[in-house]
Scaffold this active site. Structure first.
Site, PDB file in Angstrom:
ATOM      1  N   TYR A 157       0.843  -1.195   0.000  1.00 33.89           N
ATOM      2  CA  TYR A 157       0.000   0.000   0.000  1.00 33.89           C
ATOM      3  C   TYR A 157       0.884   1.252   0.000  1.00 33.89           C
ATOM      4  O   TYR A 157       1.668   1.467   0.926  1.00 33.89           O
ATOM      5  CB  TYR A 157      -0.948   0.030   1.215  1.00 33.89           C
ATOM      6  CG  TYR A 157      -2.008  -1.063   1.224  1.00 33.89           C
ATOM      7  CD1 TYR A 157      -2.230  -1.888   0.115  1.00 33.89           C
ATOM      8  CD2 TYR A 157      -2.804  -1.275   2.344  1.00 33.89           C
ATOM      9  CE1 TYR A 157      -3.198  -2.887   0.135  1.00 33.89           C
ATOM     10  CE2 TYR A 157      -3.782  -2.270   2.365  1.00 33.89           C
ATOM     11  CZ  TYR A 157      -3.959  -3.068   1.261  1.00 33.89           C
ATOM     12  OH  TYR A 157      -4.917  -4.067   1.279  1.00 33.89           O
ATOM     13  N   SER A 184      -4.857 -14.248   1.369  1.00 32.79           N
ATOM     14  CA  SER A 184      -5.811 -13.308   0.782  1.00 32.79           C
ATOM     15  C   SER A 184      -6.024 -13.685  -0.675  1.00 32.79           C
ATOM     16  O   SER A 184      -5.061 -13.746  -1.454  1.00 32.79           O
ATOM     17  CB  SER A 184      -5.297 -11.872   0.891  1.00 32.79           C
ATOM     18  OG  SER A 184      -6.231 -10.982   0.310  1.00 32.79           O
ATOM     19  N   GLN A 230      -8.559 -13.428   3.600  1.00 34.75           N
ATOM     20  CA  GLN A 230      -9.067 -12.072   3.372  1.00 34.75           C
ATOM     21  C   GLN A 230      -9.573 -11.953   1.925  1.00 34.75           C
ATOM     22  O   GLN A 230      -8.811 -11.690   1.007  1.00 34.75           O
ATOM     23  CB  GLN A 230      -7.975 -11.024   3.636  1.00 34.75           C
ATOM     24  CG  GLN A 230      -8.546  -9.628   3.556  1.00 34.75           C
ATOM     25  CD  GLN A 230      -7.611  -8.524   4.040  1.00 34.75           C
ATOM     26  OE1 GLN A 230      -7.487  -7.509   3.382  1.00 34.75           O
ATOM     27  NE2 GLN A 230      -6.965  -8.709   5.167  1.00 34.75           N
ATOM     28  N   SER A 280     -13.332  -4.421   0.685  1.00 37.66           N
ATOM     29  CA  SER A 280     -14.200  -3.646  -0.230  1.00 37.66           C
ATOM     30  C   SER A 280     -15.687  -3.881   0.023  1.00 37.66           C
ATOM     31  O   SER A 280     -16.441  -4.225  -0.904  1.00 37.66           O
ATOM     32  CB  SER A 280     -13.843  -3.899  -1.697  1.00 37.66           C
ATOM     33  OG  SER A 280     -12.672  -3.192  -2.037  1.00 37.66           O
ATOM     34  N   PRO A 281     -16.131  -3.660   1.263  1.00 42.32           N
ATOM     35  CA  PRO A 281     -17.541  -3.902   1.593  1.00 42.32           C
ATOM     36  C   PRO A 281     -18.489  -2.967   0.853  1.00 42.32           C
ATOM     37  O   PRO A 281     -19.665  -3.282   0.683  1.00 42.32           O
ATOM     38  CB  PRO A 281     -17.603  -3.650   3.102  1.00 42.32           C
ATOM     39  CG  PRO A 281     -16.432  -2.760   3.391  1.00 42.32           C
ATOM     40  CD  PRO A 281     -15.364  -3.199   2.445  1.00 42.32           C
ATOM     41  N   ALA A 326     -17.830  -1.992  -2.280  1.00 41.91           N
ATOM     42  CA  ALA A 326     -17.439  -2.131  -3.687  1.00 41.91           C
ATOM     43  C   ALA A 326     -16.769  -0.834  -4.158  1.00 41.91           C
ATOM     44  O   ALA A 326     -17.138  -0.272  -5.192  1.00 41.91           O
ATOM     45  CB  ALA A 326     -18.638  -2.504  -4.555  1.00 41.91           C
ATOM     46  N   ARG A 375     -12.967   8.083  -5.267  1.00 42.30           N
ATOM     47  CA  ARG A 375     -11.984   7.085  -5.713  1.00 42.30           C
ATOM     48  C   ARG A 375     -12.047   6.903  -7.226  1.00 42.30           C
ATOM     49  O   ARG A 375     -11.023   6.777  -7.889  1.00 42.30           O
ATOM     50  CB  ARG A 375     -12.232   5.750  -4.995  1.00 42.30           C
ATOM     51  CG  ARG A 375     -11.262   4.668  -5.405  1.00 42.30           C
ATOM     52  CD  ARG A 375     -11.476   3.373  -4.641  1.00 42.30           C
ATOM     53  NE  ARG A 375     -11.116   3.498  -3.234  1.00 42.30           N
ATOM     54  CZ  ARG A 375     -11.158   2.501  -2.353  1.00 42.30           C
ATOM     55  NH1 ARG A 375     -11.550   1.291  -2.737  1.00 42.30           N
ATOM     56  NH2 ARG A 375     -10.818   2.683  -1.085  1.00 42.30           N
ATOM     57  N   ASN A 411     -19.861   5.221   8.806  1.00 42.70           N
ATOM     58  CA  ASN A 411     -19.784   3.774   8.565  1.00 42.70           C
ATOM     59  C   ASN A 411     -19.862   2.948   9.846  1.00 42.70           C
ATOM     60  O   ASN A 411     -20.441   1.866   9.871  1.00 42.70           O
ATOM     61  CB  ASN A 411     -18.499   3.441   7.796  1.00 42.70           C
ATOM     62  CG  ASN A 411     -18.504   4.060   6.404  1.00 42.70           C
ATOM     63  OD1 ASN A 411     -19.537   4.536   5.935  1.00 42.70           O
ATOM     64  ND2 ASN A 411     -17.347   4.087   5.757  1.00 42.70           N
TER      65      ASN A 411
HETATM   66  N1  LIG Z   1      -6.590  -8.165   0.588  1.00 42.04           N
HETATM   67  C1  LIG Z   1      -6.816  -7.425  -0.475  1.00 42.04           C
HETATM   68  O1  LIG Z   1      -6.464  -7.791  -1.594  1.00 42.04           O
HETATM   69  C2  LIG Z   1      -7.524  -6.114  -0.302  1.00 42.04           C
HETATM   70  C3  LIG Z   1      -7.954  -5.394  -1.441  1.00 42.04           C
HETATM   71  C4  LIG Z   1      -8.621  -4.191  -1.237  1.00 42.04           C
HETATM   72  C5  LIG Z   1      -8.842  -3.731   0.053  1.00 42.04           C
HETATM   73  N2  LIG Z   1      -8.376  -4.435   1.130  1.00 42.04           N
HETATM   74  C6  LIG Z   1      -8.585  -3.955   2.527  1.00 42.04           C
HETATM   75  O2  LIG Z   1      -9.948  -3.624   2.732  1.00 42.04           O
HETATM   76  C7  LIG Z   1     -10.047  -2.258   3.137  1.00 42.04           C
HETATM   77  C8  LIG Z   1     -11.345  -1.691   2.632  1.00 42.04           C
HETATM   78  O3  LIG Z   1     -11.393  -1.760   1.203  1.00 42.04           O
HETATM   79  P1  LIG Z   1     -11.977  -0.549   0.383  1.00 42.04           P
HETATM   80  O4  LIG Z   1     -11.286   0.712   0.760  1.00 42.04           O
HETATM   81  O5  LIG Z   1     -11.989  -0.938  -1.041  1.00 42.04           O
HETATM   82  O6  LIG Z   1     -13.468  -0.512   0.991  1.00 42.04           O
HETATM   83  P2  LIG Z   1     -14.830   0.062   0.406  1.00 42.04           P
HETATM   84  O7  LIG Z   1     -15.708   0.233   1.585  1.00 42.04           O
HETATM   85  O8  LIG Z   1     -15.343  -0.783  -0.686  1.00 42.04           O
HETATM   86  O9  LIG Z   1     -14.459   1.486  -0.222  1.00 42.04           O
HETATM   87  C9  LIG Z   1     -14.011   2.512   0.614  1.00 42.04           C
HETATM   88  C10 LIG Z   1     -14.099   3.834  -0.132  1.00 42.04           C
HETATM   89  O10 LIG Z   1     -15.465   4.171  -0.385  1.00 42.04           O
HETATM   90  C11 LIG Z   1     -15.678   5.557  -0.128  1.00 42.04           C
HETATM   91  N3  LIG Z   1     -16.534   5.647   1.079  1.00 42.04           N
HETATM   92  C12 LIG Z   1     -16.416   4.950   2.239  1.00 42.04           C
HETATM   93  N4  LIG Z   1     -17.394   5.288   3.077  1.00 42.04           N
HETATM   94  C13 LIG Z   1     -18.138   6.225   2.461  1.00 42.04           C
HETATM   95  C14 LIG Z   1     -19.297   6.932   2.841  1.00 42.04           C
HETATM   96  N5  LIG Z   1     -19.870   6.728   4.022  1.00 42.04           N
HETATM   97  N6  LIG Z   1     -19.820   7.824   1.945  1.00 42.04           N
HETATM   98  C15 LIG Z   1     -19.260   8.019   0.742  1.00 42.04           C
HETATM   99  N7  LIG Z   1     -18.142   7.368   0.330  1.00 42.04           N
HETATM  100  C16 LIG Z   1     -17.591   6.461   1.179  1.00 42.04           C
HETATM  101  C17 LIG Z   1     -14.305   6.160   0.125  1.00 42.04           C
HETATM  102  O11 LIG Z   1     -13.707   6.531  -1.123  1.00 42.04           O
HETATM  103  P3  LIG Z   1     -13.773   8.018  -1.752  1.00 42.04           P
HETATM  104  O12 LIG Z   1     -14.244   8.970  -0.698  1.00 42.04           O
HETATM  105  O13 LIG Z   1     -12.392   8.276  -2.213  1.00 42.04           O
HETATM  106  O14 LIG Z   1     -14.745   7.897  -2.897  1.00 42.04           O
HETATM  107  C18 LIG Z   1     -13.540   4.984   0.687  1.00 42.04           C
HETATM  108  O15 LIG Z   1     -12.156   5.093   0.593  1.00 42.04           O
HETATM  109  C19 LIG Z   1      -8.768  -1.611   2.563  1.00 42.04           C
HETATM  110  O16 LIG Z   1      -8.416  -0.441   3.227  1.00 42.04           O
HETATM  111  C20 LIG Z   1      -7.764  -2.701   2.792  1.00 42.04           C
HETATM  112  O17 LIG Z   1      -7.332  -2.706   4.141  1.00 42.04           O
HETATM  113  C21 LIG Z   1      -7.743  -5.620   0.962  1.00 42.04           C
END
Ligand SMILES: NC(=O)c1ccc[n+]([C@@H]2O[C@H](COP(=O)([O-])OP(=O)(O)OC[C@H]3O[C@@H](n4cnc5c(N)ncnc54)[C@H](OP(=O)(O)O)[C@@H]3O)[C@@H](O)[C@H]2O)c1
Length: 323
Positions: free
Chosen positions: A54, A154, A180, A210-211, A213, A230, A296
């Site tokens: 990261y 993962s 994961q 990515s809960p 998406a 994003r 959240n």
């Molecule tokens: N193992 C793996 O391969 C893998 C891959 C991906 C992620 N992960 C882990 O999973 C974690 C979460 O993944 P993710 O960041 O993709 O999760 P996500 O919940 O799908 O997306 C998070 C993004 O959505 C937007 N967001 C979140 N809450 C919001 C709200 N209440 N209102 C409006 N926009 C909102 C923000 O982006 P913007 O504000 O920029 O639009 C935020 O950065 C990562 O940090 C990482 O630790 C692991």
């Protein structure tokens, strides 16, 4: 906030947790990163997810600085990192789970995180070019050397996870306890079908990613890509097709109606839906600002509202677009 066992292990993680992918070192500087962690912590979060790759190590540095400033007792929080892609160039530094890379990698991560050990270490992807036995022994040794407490995978296939578990069983080594995977309303197959035998069979827990998406499940992409999101980031263009998918955004509109009736936001509904699955130990949330974290974290209040009729409506709304 409730705390759930990480699979069959004794480690307890908060049902919602917080991760640093994309945001730390790209959208969030040191202060904002710390504020987000503090907001999560105030809501009861005890697990913070990270990875070597990261922001090419910067995300671990920022989390390390934040943890130092926040000064929480080490026993009270759980930190993870992950290895596979690497951050330097060389034949043993990229796309590998070989012994040399893994045992060197953990030392670099601990330095950046300013920690003596991480609680969970993941093999970030499978590596077809390293024998499974070599990787399992290296993860075992990482734990025996005190660099990590638990290990997992993962995005490994069920067969690969089972194979690693069997190697560990055969040689009396530390076993993988967690996987994961991606898991959200639109991406479900692996968690719900492929892994089904792993839960009771070998006690694997899930820390899901990515809960929302990548934000699609907040409803923010219904009219295109909003600035500052994003989807507007040049390096995230690979997500745009999915974020603006018409059928998915029609489902999002219907889910939004369900959320409104329950008196919550769409993001909260989508997060609570992930946490409702009993095989999920923790839902790793992501946020680009503290206000999102605060919104959240209130998803846990929505969990009791996900009754059978509500779940049926959610199911109907996503039928045909969920994979
Ligand atoms: N193992 C793996 O391969 C893998 C891959 C991906 C992620 N992960 C882990 O999973 C974690 C979460 O993944 P993710 O960041 O993709 O999760 P996500 O919940 O799908 O997306 C998070 C993004 O959505 C937007 N967001 C979140 N809450 C919001 C709200 N209440 N209102 C409006 N926009 C909102 C923000 O982006 P913007 O504000 O920029 O639009 C935020 O950065 C990562 O940090 C990482 O630790 C692991």
């Amino acid at each position: 906030m409730d705390y759930r066992r990480l699979g069959r292990s004794g480690l307890k993680v908060s049902e919602l947790s917080f991760g640093s992918w994309i945001t730390y070192g790209n959208q969030l500087d040191a202060n904002a990163a710390r504020e987000c962690m503090a907001a999560a912590w105030d809501a009861g979060v005890n697990f913070f997810d990270n990875a070597q790759v990261y922001a090419a190590g910067k995300s671990e540095e920022l989390m390390g600085e934040a943890l130092k400033k926040l000064g929480w007792p080490r026993l009270k929080y759980v930190v993870s990192t992950k290895f596979f892609w690497g951050i330097t160039d060389g034949p043993n530094e990229r796309n590998t789970l070989n012994r040399k890379y893994l045992l060197d990698g953990i030392d670099g991560s601990l330095k950046r995180l300013q920690l003596d050990f991480v609680d969970i270490v993941y093999c970030h992807r499978p590596d077809p070019n390293t024998p499974l036995e070599e990787t399992v022994w290296a993860m075992h040794d990482m734990i025996e050397r005190g660099r990590a407490l638990y290990w997992g995978t993962s995005e490994w296939s069920a067969a690969e996870i089972m194979g690693a578990w069997e190697v560990a069983e055969r040689h009396h080594l530390r076993k993988p306890v967690v996987e994961q995977p991606e898991y959200n309303l639109f991406h479900r197959e692996r968690v719900e079908k492929e892994y089904a035998r792993l839960y009771d069979g070998i006690g694997i827990g899930l820390t899901t990613w990515s809960p929302l998406a990548s934000g699609l499940l907040t409803g923010k992409y219904r009219d295109g890509i909003p600035p500052g999101s994003r989807g507007a980031m040049p390096r995230m263009q690979f997500l745009v097709k999915d974020l603006t998918d018409k059928a998915k955004n029609r489902a999002v509109a219907e889910l939004d109606r369900v959320a409104k009736e329950l008196g919550c936001t769409l993001a909260q509904l989508a997060l609570a839906w992930c946490a409702k699955n009993p095989h999920v130990s923790t839902v790793i949330t992501g946020a680009s600002r503290p206000a999102q974290v605060k919104e959240n974290m209130k998803a846990i209040e929505v969990l009791p509202k996900l009754t059978a009729p509500v779940m049926a409506r959610i199911e109907a709304a996503t039928a045909g677009v969920a994979q």
